[in-house]
Design an enzyme around this catalytic site. Structure first.
Site, mmCIF file in Angstrom:
data_model
loop_
_atom_site.group_PDB
_atom_site.id
_atom_site.type_symbol
_atom_site.label_atom_id
_atom_site.label_comp_id
_atom_site.label_asym_id
_atom_site.label_seq_id
_atom_site.Cartn_x
_atom_site.Cartn_y
_atom_site.Cartn_z
ATOM 1 C CB CYS A 42 -0.941 -0.014 1.210
ATOM 2 S SG CYS A 42 -1.892 1.493 1.360
ATOM 3 C CB CYS A 47 -3.199 2.581 -1.608
ATOM 4 S SG CYS A 47 -3.501 0.879 -1.192
ATOM 5 C CE LYS A 50 -4.777 4.103 -6.258
ATOM 6 N NZ LYS A 50 -5.309 2.784 -6.015
ATOM 7 C CE1 TYR A 179 -11.053 -2.167 -5.721
ATOM 8 C CE2 TYR A 179 -11.163 -4.480 -6.328
ATOM 9 C CZ TYR A 179 -11.601 -3.428 -5.549
ATOM 10 O OH TYR A 179 -12.567 -3.619 -4.606
ATOM 11 C CD GLU A 183 -7.388 1.931 -8.468
ATOM 12 O OE1 GLU A 183 -6.206 1.614 -8.215
ATOM 13 O OE2 GLU A 183 -8.266 2.058 -7.584
ATOM 14 C CG HIS A 437 -29.189 23.006 -2.290
ATOM 15 N ND1 HIS A 437 -29.314 22.147 -3.357
ATOM 16 C CD2 HIS A 437 -29.416 24.254 -2.778
ATOM 17 C CE1 HIS A 437 -29.607 22.844 -4.448
ATOM 18 N NE2 HIS A 437 -29.684 24.120 -4.122
ATOM 19 C CD GLU A 442 -28.637 18.939 -3.140
ATOM 20 O OE1 GLU A 442 -29.685 19.298 -2.574
ATOM 21 O OE2 GLU A 442 -27.898 19.746 -3.746
HETATM 22 P P1 NDP Z 1 -8.141 -8.234 -9.938
HETATM 23 O O1 NDP Z 1 -8.325 -9.584 -9.407
HETATM 24 O O2 NDP Z 1 -9.021 -7.120 -9.488
HETATM 25 O O3 NDP Z 1 -8.191 -8.253 -11.534
HETATM 26 C C1 NDP Z 1 -7.474 -9.177 -12.298
HETATM 27 C C2 NDP Z 1 -7.852 -9.016 -13.761
HETATM 28 O O4 NDP Z 1 -7.089 -9.920 -14.541
HETATM 29 C C3 NDP Z 1 -9.321 -9.328 -14.040
HETATM 30 O O5 NDP Z 1 -9.782 -8.467 -15.052
HETATM 31 C C4 NDP Z 1 -9.251 -10.779 -14.567
HETATM 32 O O6 NDP Z 1 -10.275 -11.094 -15.462
HETATM 33 C C5 NDP Z 1 -7.960 -10.726 -15.338
HETATM 34 N N1 NDP Z 1 -7.307 -12.013 -15.539
HETATM 35 C C6 NDP Z 1 -6.758 -12.807 -14.601
HETATM 36 N N2 NDP Z 1 -6.167 -13.878 -15.192
HETATM 37 C C7 NDP Z 1 -6.343 -13.738 -16.519
HETATM 38 C C8 NDP Z 1 -5.968 -14.493 -17.656
HETATM 39 N N3 NDP Z 1 -5.268 -15.615 -17.538
HETATM 40 N N4 NDP Z 1 -6.312 -14.057 -18.890
HETATM 41 C C9 NDP Z 1 -7.028 -12.916 -19.018
HETATM 42 N N5 NDP Z 1 -7.415 -12.133 -17.982
HETATM 43 C C10 NDP Z 1 -7.085 -12.555 -16.749
HETATM 44 O O7 NDP Z 1 -6.624 -7.917 -9.637
HETATM 45 P P2 NDP Z 1 -5.810 -6.584 -9.561
HETATM 46 O O8 NDP Z 1 -4.417 -7.025 -9.812
HETATM 47 O O9 NDP Z 1 -6.378 -5.506 -10.368
HETATM 48 O O10 NDP Z 1 -5.930 -6.175 -8.036
HETATM 49 C C11 NDP Z 1 -5.459 -7.088 -7.026
HETATM 50 C C12 NDP Z 1 -6.104 -6.792 -5.707
HETATM 51 O O11 NDP Z 1 -5.601 -5.572 -5.218
HETATM 52 C C13 NDP Z 1 -7.600 -6.656 -5.820
HETATM 53 O O12 NDP Z 1 -8.172 -7.818 -5.280
HETATM 54 C C14 NDP Z 1 -7.936 -5.472 -4.987
HETATM 55 O O13 NDP Z 1 -8.610 -5.911 -3.829
HETATM 56 C C15 NDP Z 1 -6.619 -4.848 -4.598
HETATM 57 N N6 NDP Z 1 -6.581 -3.465 -5.084
HETATM 58 C C16 NDP Z 1 -7.445 -2.574 -4.538
HETATM 59 C C17 NDP Z 1 -7.453 -1.270 -4.961
HETATM 60 C C18 NDP Z 1 -8.417 -0.323 -4.356
HETATM 61 O O14 NDP Z 1 -8.961 -0.608 -3.296
HETATM 62 N N7 NDP Z 1 -8.701 0.806 -4.991
HETATM 63 C C19 NDP Z 1 -6.555 -0.787 -6.008
HETATM 64 C C20 NDP Z 1 -5.709 -1.830 -6.536
HETATM 65 C C21 NDP Z 1 -5.738 -3.100 -6.074
HETATM 66 P P3 NDP Z 1 -11.761 -11.493 -14.942
HETATM 67 O O15 NDP Z 1 -12.311 -10.269 -14.312
HETATM 68 O O16 NDP Z 1 -12.456 -11.881 -16.181
HETATM 69 O O17 NDP Z 1 -11.546 -12.615 -13.991
#
Ligand code: NDP
Length: 459
Positions: A42, A47, A50, A179, A183, A437, A442
């Site tokens: 983080c 976080c 970012k 995510y 982002e 307001h 609101e």
């Molecule tokens: P996510 O799990 O959110 O997303 C992974 C992405 O990769 C999804 O779109 C998934 O597709 C895709 N994917 C995975 N494997 C394959 C594959 N073999 N081929 C094609 N597509 C694939 O992971 P992130 O890395 O974005 O984030 C990790 C964690 O970090 C999250 O769980 C989140 O909780 C945390 N995080 C939180 C943030 C926040 O609170 N703002 C910011 C950044 C991270 P599909 O959706 O189809 O499965």
């Protein structure tokens, strides 16, 4: 050298530090082992940097908008983003935060060991030079990017690498639509980079409410991001100074490719002989009290791969300290945790999605309240960035079971809404609140009639 502790925490990220400090506050003798920088994903590579990058990237939007309010003399085309200066300032800020973490640990009387910890048995952790005898061990080693799910993925940059860039690429492919993908695609496109987003589902952000996902798709497209849904990402190859990604049999070249295909638990060679029970992707399995399959060994945060959010890891760490050193019996509830996505525009989400509510309550008296409007901030602009709000209420008393929002300030608004939500808010509580307001928030207290009522006949 042999040293005795009540608790040894392996991993100095947000969860590990919170656990160590709270346990020490209750009088425990605590050690924390960290092999990298203090602060974890983080603070060091997630976080915080970012969001600093997001603020830098949205500056240009604000200037566009300021111009519509009749400021003259600011020509957006003359502006240049000094990436290396940003990098320098960001590095200083992260170092400042890291130093604060170290000071907090030391002032809490937590003994810090630099290096990697190795669990010898359930009461012994080895560091490079010491053996730490302990009553309890907490594994708080976090997560790391997956780098092998498609051929050549290790050639792509991770979000860690993007945050370290000192010059920006012209063309970037982002793989995935979770995510990190949405982002970083938003941030980098705000900087004027040509961004292409390749993902396997029909809409980004699987797991979020469909109406939010649809709108995010539209917003990202209107920002100029090339969206490639239903993509079969096959491989990545290096060609001269560029990278080529093959999607559905077509090869496309980019300056950089961001691997946002998910993260996996970071469980380095922490133990060999104990065989702590693990799940499908190697996550450490724990019960509601963060106990692993081995007595007196616990795990918290992303290494358990449940709800991978910093505040959840912190809450789990503190609950564990409370339970073990202050006779507590706390469980961290993962059901109604609000979350935010810092996309452009940002998203706030809380409780059930519409589909989840339909499944859970079998379409029994679910009311959907919606509002979509142009925020006043864009009154003079031709670029209207609408805000969309959805509230899901259920039952005769209209208990609110979900709240979702996309648009400026959504993360801030959803955080505030998370408090009454946790207290069991009803729709009437919103109706009984007099609006502040003029604000965007609101609209939440002015949602009079449902836009849809879902009954068990599927209507
Ligand atoms: P996510 O799990 O959110 O997303 C992974 C992405 O990769 C999804 O779109 C998934 O597709 C895709 N994917 C995975 N494997 C394959 C594959 N073999 N081929 C094609 N597509 C694939 O992971 P992130 O890395 O974005 O984030 C990790 C964690 O970090 C999250 O769980 C989140 O909780 C945390 N995080 C939180 C943030 C926040 O609170 N703002 C910011 C950044 C991270 P599909 O959706 O189809 O499965």
């Amino acid at each position: 050298m042999k040293l005795n502790f009540d608790l040894v925490v392996i991993g100095g990220g947000s969860g590990g530090i919170a656990c160590a400090r709270r346990a020490s506050e209750y009088g425990a003798k605590v050690a924390l082992i960290e092999g990298d920088r203090l602060g974890g994903t983080c603070v060091i590579r997630g976080c915080i940097p970012k969001k600093l990058m997001m603020y830098a990237s949205t500056g240009i939007d604000s200037i566009h908008n300021i111009n519509t309010f009749c400021w003259e003399g600011i020509n957006v085309r003359d502006l240049h983003f000094n990436t290396s200066l940003w990098q320098k300032k960001k590095t200083e800020e992260i170092k400042r935060l890291e130093d604060i973490y170290e000071k907090l640990l030391l002032s809490s009387n937590v003994r810090l060991f630099r290096g990697f910890g190795f669990i010898d048995d359930s009461s012994k952790v080895k560091t490079e030079n010491e053996i730490l005898s302990t009553e309890r061990i907490v594994i708080a080693t976090g997560g790391k990017p997956v780098k092998d799910s498609i051929s050549g993925l290790n050639l792509a940059s991770t979000s860690n690498d993007i945050l370290e860039l000192d010059h920006l690429p012209e063309e970037l492919a982002v793989l995935g639509s979770g995510y990190i993908a949405v982002e970083f695609a938003s941030i980098l496109s705000n900087f004027g980079i040509n961004v292409s987003l390749f993902f396997r589902s029909d809409l980004p952000l699987k797991g979020f409410d469909k109406d939010i996902r649809k709108r995010l798709f539209g917003h990202m497209e209107s920002l100029g991001i090339s969206m490639y849904p239903n993509s079969n990402i096959q491989k990545i190859e290096k060609s001269c100074k560029k990278l080529t990604v093959t999607v559905d049999g077509h090869r496309k070249q980019f300056d950089k490719i961001l691997n946002a295909l998910g993260r996996s638990p970071n469980v380095p060679e922490i133990e060999k002989s104990l065989n702590i029970a693990r799940g499908k992707i190697g996550e450490i399995l724990v019960n509601d009290f963060n106990e692993t399959s081995i007595p007196n060994i616990f795990a918290i945060g992303d290494v358990t791969n449940r709800l991978n959010l910093t505040p959840v890891a912190i809450a789990e760490g503190r609950a564990l300290a409370e339970n073990e050193f202050n006779n507590g019996k706390l469980k961290v509830e993962h059901q109604s945790v609000a979350s935010a996505v810092f996309s452009n525009p940002p998203i706030g989400s809380l409780g059930l999605t519409e589909v989840e509510a339909q499944k859970k309550f079998e379409n029994q008296n679910i009311k959907i309240f919606e509002s979509e409007f142009n925020p006043m901030k864009y009154s003079f602009s031709s670029k209207k960035k609408k805000i969309y709000i959805k509230i899901i209420a259920q039952g005769i008393d209209n208990k609110i079971v979900g709240a979702h929002m996309i648009g400026d300030d959504s993360p801030e608004i959803i955080q505030t809404l998370a408090i009454p939500f946790k207290m069991g808010m009803r729709k009437s509580d919103l109706d009984n609140t007099i609006a502040v307001h003029p604000t965007s928030a609101e609209e939440l207290v002015l949602l009079r009639k449902p836009t849809r009522v879902l009954q068990s006949n599927g209507s």
